[in-house]
Motif scaffolding. Structure first.
Motif, PDB file in Angstrom:
ATOM      1  N   ALA A  26       0.835  -1.200   0.000  1.00  0.00           N
ATOM      2  CA  ALA A  26       0.000   0.000   0.000  1.00  0.00           C
ATOM      3  C   ALA A  26       0.873   1.254   0.000  1.00  0.00           C
ATOM      4  O   ALA A  26       0.555   2.236  -0.647  1.00  0.00           O
ATOM      5  N   GLY A  27       1.996   1.231   0.713  1.00  0.00           N
ATOM      6  CA  GLY A  27       2.905   2.369   0.720  1.00  0.00           C
ATOM      7  C   GLY A  27       3.564   2.582  -0.622  1.00  0.00           C
ATOM      8  O   GLY A  27       3.873   3.702  -1.011  1.00  0.00           O
ATOM      9  N   ALA A  28       3.796   1.515  -1.351  1.00  0.00           N
ATOM     10  CA  ALA A  28       4.427   1.623  -2.661  1.00  0.00           C
ATOM     11  C   ALA A  28       3.463   2.204  -3.695  1.00  0.00           C
ATOM     12  O   ALA A  28       3.888   2.867  -4.632  1.00  0.00           O
ATOM     13  N   LEU A  29       2.177   1.970  -3.521  1.00  0.00           N
ATOM     14  CA  LEU A  29       1.200   2.466  -4.483  1.00  0.00           C
ATOM     15  C   LEU A  29       0.978   3.967  -4.340  1.00  0.00           C
ATOM     16  O   LEU A  29       0.676   4.642  -5.307  1.00  0.00           O
ATOM     17  N   ILE A  30       1.101   4.469  -3.137  1.00  0.00           N
ATOM     18  CA  ILE A  30       0.872   5.887  -2.903  1.00  0.00           C
ATOM     19  C   ILE A  30       2.221   6.575  -2.809  1.00  0.00           C
ATOM     20  O   ILE A  30       2.884   6.534  -1.793  1.00  0.00           O
ATOM     21  N   HIS A  31       2.618   7.201  -3.911  1.00  0.00           N
ATOM     22  CA  HIS A  31       3.887   7.930  -3.953  1.00  0.00           C
ATOM     23  C   HIS A  31       3.598   9.366  -4.367  1.00  0.00           C
ATOM     24  O   HIS A  31       3.257   9.642  -5.513  1.00  0.00           O
ATOM     25  N   VAL A  32       3.695  10.256  -3.411  1.00  0.00           N
ATOM     26  CA  VAL A  32       3.413  11.659  -3.662  1.00  0.00           C
ATOM     27  C   VAL A  32       4.627  12.459  -3.209  1.00  0.00           C
ATOM     28  O   VAL A  32       5.133  12.267  -2.110  1.00  0.00           O
ATOM     29  N   ASN A  33       5.092  13.344  -4.059  1.00  0.00           N
ATOM     30  CA  ASN A  33       6.244  14.148  -3.666  1.00  0.00           C
ATOM     31  C   ASN A  33       5.795  15.441  -3.000  1.00  0.00           C
ATOM     32  O   ASN A  33       4.629  15.816  -3.039  1.00  0.00           O
ATOM     33  N   ARG A  34       6.732  16.113  -2.379  1.00  0.00           N
ATOM     34  CA  ARG A  34       6.407  17.310  -1.610  1.00  0.00           C
ATOM     35  C   ARG A  34       5.930  18.457  -2.490  1.00  0.00           C
ATOM     36  O   ARG A  34       5.116  19.271  -2.055  1.00  0.00           O
ATOM     37  N   LEU A  35       6.421  18.549  -3.710  1.00  0.00           N
ATOM     38  CA  LEU A  35       5.991  19.633  -4.586  1.00  0.00           C
ATOM     39  C   LEU A  35       4.507  19.520  -4.909  1.00  0.00           C
ATOM     40  O   LEU A  35       3.781  20.514  -4.864  1.00  0.00           O
ATOM     41  N   SER A  36       4.037  18.329  -5.216  1.00  0.00           N
ATOM     42  CA  SER A  36       2.619  18.174  -5.540  1.00  0.00           C
ATOM     43  C   SER A  36       1.744  18.461  -4.325  1.00  0.00           C
ATOM     44  O   SER A  36       0.665  19.044  -4.464  1.00  0.00           O
ATOM     45  N   ILE A  37       2.202  18.097  -3.135  1.00  0.00           N
ATOM     46  CA  ILE A  37       1.453  18.417  -1.920  1.00  0.00           C
ATOM     47  C   ILE A  37       1.391  19.928  -1.733  1.00  0.00           C
ATOM     48  O   ILE A  37       0.336  20.485  -1.413  1.00  0.00           O
ATOM     49  N   ALA A  38       2.510  20.610  -1.958  1.00  0.00           N
ATOM     50  CA  ALA A  38       2.543  22.064  -1.814  1.00  0.00           C
ATOM     51  C   ALA A  38       1.619  22.731  -2.827  1.00  0.00           C
ATOM     52  O   ALA A  38       0.882  23.669  -2.491  1.00  0.00           O
ATOM     53  N   LEU A  39       1.635  22.270  -4.066  1.00  0.00           N
ATOM     54  CA  LEU A  39       0.785  22.862  -5.096  1.00  0.00           C
ATOM     55  C   LEU A  39      -0.694  22.678  -4.773  1.00  0.00           C
ATOM     56  O   LEU A  39      -1.503  23.593  -4.957  1.00  0.00           O
ATOM     57  N   VAL A  40      -1.041  21.498  -4.278  1.00  0.00           N
ATOM     58  CA  VAL A  40      -2.435  21.249  -3.892  1.00  0.00           C
ATOM     59  C   VAL A  40      -2.828  22.160  -2.733  1.00  0.00           C
ATOM     60  O   VAL A  40      -3.930  22.719  -2.718  1.00  0.00           O
TER      61      VAL A  40
END
Length: 68
Positions: free
Chosen positions: A6-20
């Motif tokens: 489950a951890g491998a399927l959800i890969h989000v980087n910090r830039l995309s979190i910041a943009l959201v």
């Protein structure tokens, strides 16, 4: 095993979190602020942070370009 998968399927980087986060803050500012000047100023500041985040990411990813 299931947790690792489950951890491998959800890969989000910090830039995309910041943009959201910037988009969410902009939407909240747009809907809650009634004064046009304050709303515009808030959106400009959020846009500046967004641009700074993107440019900083490019600086970090291509740090060796400046060394040449």
């Amino acid at each position: 095993m299931r947790e690792a998968r489950a951890g491998a399927l959800i890969h989000v980087n910090r830039l995309s979190i910041a943009l959201v986060c910037y988009v969410v803050l902009g939407a909240l500012a747009w809907t809650t602020l009634t004064d046009a000047k304050i709303r515009a100023g808030t959106l400009v500041i959020l846009a500046l942070f967004l641009v700074k985040s993107v440019l900083r990411r490019n600086d970090v990813l291509h740090a060796d370009k400046d060394a040449k």
